[in-house]
Enzyme design. Structure first.
Site, PDB file in Angstrom:
ATOM      1  N   LYS A   1      91.227 -23.816 -38.797  1.00 48.06           N
ATOM      2  CA  LYS A   1      90.260 -22.482 -39.032  1.00 48.06           C
ATOM      3  C   LYS A   1      88.705 -22.818 -39.086  1.00 48.06           C
ATOM      4  CE  LYS A   1      93.957 -20.319 -42.234  1.00 48.06           C
ATOM      5  NZ  LYS A   1      93.931 -19.787 -43.550  1.00 48.06           N
TER       6      LYS A   1
ATOM      7  N   THR B   1     102.902 -42.411 -31.322  1.00 50.47           N
ATOM      8  CA  THR B   1     102.988 -42.056 -32.883  1.00 50.47           C
ATOM      9  C   THR B   1     104.122 -40.994 -32.547  1.00 50.47           C
ATOM     10  OG1 THR B   1     101.285 -40.565 -33.056  1.00 50.47           O
ATOM     11  CG2 THR B   1     101.060 -43.167 -33.348  1.00 50.47           C
ATOM     12  N   ARG B   2     104.905 -40.705 -33.833  1.00 49.72           N
ATOM     13  CA  ARG B   2     105.769 -39.709 -34.115  1.00 49.72           C
ATOM     14  C   ARG B   2     104.770 -38.146 -33.895  1.00 49.72           C
ATOM     15  NH1 ARG B   2     108.235 -39.292 -39.422  1.00 49.72           N
ATOM     16  NH2 ARG B   2     106.172 -39.687 -40.018  1.00 49.72           N
TER      17      ARG B   2
ATOM     18  N   ASP C   1      93.479 -34.968 -39.219  1.00 55.93           N
ATOM     19  CA  ASP C   1      93.872 -33.377 -39.652  1.00 55.93           C
ATOM     20  C   ASP C   1      92.984 -32.653 -38.883  1.00 55.93           C
ATOM     21  OD1 ASP C   1      93.930 -30.931 -41.031  1.00 55.93           O
ATOM     22  OD2 ASP C   1      94.815 -32.101 -42.757  1.00 55.93           O
TER      23      ASP C   1
ATOM     24  N   GLU D   1     102.004 -37.896 -32.100  1.00 58.91           N
ATOM     25  CA  GLU D   1     102.068 -37.749 -30.566  1.00 58.91           C
ATOM     26  C   GLU D   1     103.039 -37.196 -29.952  1.00 58.91           C
ATOM     27  OE1 GLU D   1      99.080 -39.750 -27.831  1.00 58.91           O
ATOM     28  OE2 GLU D   1     101.102 -40.555 -27.418  1.00 58.91           O
TER      29      GLU D   1
ATOM     30  N   GLU E   1      94.538 -44.404 -46.071  1.00 58.52           N
ATOM     31  CA  GLU E   1      95.089 -43.246 -46.013  1.00 58.52           C
ATOM     32  C   GLU E   1      95.357 -42.741 -47.174  1.00 58.52           C
ATOM     33  OE1 GLU E   1      96.890 -40.218 -45.363  1.00 58.52           O
ATOM     34  OE2 GLU E   1      96.873 -41.271 -43.542  1.00 58.52           O
TER      35      GLU E   1
END
Length: 237
Positions: A145, A214-215, A141, A217, A92
């Protein structure tokens, strides 16, 4: 100034390295814990020859799992606690997420995790061929666009080295709540040498049996987006 690593490939990095200021406790976790949790020599400054990591020496011969982009680390710590006989590497680049993970590791007391706080492509450089038994890409992520779709993880630049690092038959899990990311995943991942394992709609509509939400989700669900849970397997030669 002369580049000290002239053989290093040029890699654009998109996204944030750091957000809001860290709490004092998080700064302490980074100072005290991060180096001890390193998977080995990954960065170019310490491994310019790109010598493969000695994972057997580092992890004692355990199966290696990998999570790319672990966010706040909820899933990573859950899997580590549920699978103590497995070693899991989390990658990460967002330092706030890394600091959150370190706090969760302390709270959970898990000892089978390694953390690389950087670009997954640098980690892929030094993962031995066929070393990864399972990989996770969870709510990456989305780069919504159209002109930014090439920045998504599910492109050849990332999938080819991931495929090389995974052992034949290894499982690759992808979760996303973005419809167009599902489309691109279903187009690109099979082309990279993975087989989609779904046999019924429930296989991608329902989470895995060992899943922890998860937060991110929970936020997606509150906002009416639909999670997709896609399971792939590296094809055997």
């Amino acid at each position: 100034m002369t580049d000290p690593h002239p053989n290093r490939p040029h890699r654009n990095f998109y996204g944030r390295r750091k957000g809001h200021d860290l709490r004092d406790s998080q700064e302490r976790y980074l100072a005290e814990d991060l180096a001890k949790l390193s998977p080995g020599a990954v960065d170019w400054d310490v491994n310019p020859d790109r010598t493969p990591l000695d994972l057997k020496e580092r992890f004692g011969g355990k199966d290696i799992w990998l999570e790319v982009g672990f966010g706040g680390g909820e899933h990573l710590v859950h899997q580590a606690a549920s699978n103590p006989d497995v070693a899991i590497i989390g990658c990460e680049p967002y330092i706030n997420g890394v600091a959150m993970l370190l706090g969760k590791i302390r709270a959970a007391g898990v000892g089978n995790l390694a953390v690389y706080p950087g670009d997954a492509r640098d980690l892929f450089d030094v993962l031995p061929k066929g070393s990864v038994a399972k990989a996770f890409l969870l709510y990456p992520d989305p780069w919504p666009k159209a002109r930014h779709h090439r920045r998504r993880f599910v492109t050849t630049e990332h999938l080819e080295p991931l495929h090389r690092a995974m052992r034949p038959g290894a499982e690759f899990r992808v979760a996303t709540d973005i419809e167009d990311y599902v489309r691109q995943t279903m187009e690109e991942v099979p082309k990279a040498g993975f087989e989609w394992l779904a046999e019924a709609a429930s296989d991608w509509r329902e989470p895995w049996c060992d899943w922890v939400s998860t937060r991110y989700e929970q936020k997606a669900l509150r906002e009416g987006r639909v999670p997709h849970y896609m399971t792939f397997q590296k094809r055997s030669l």
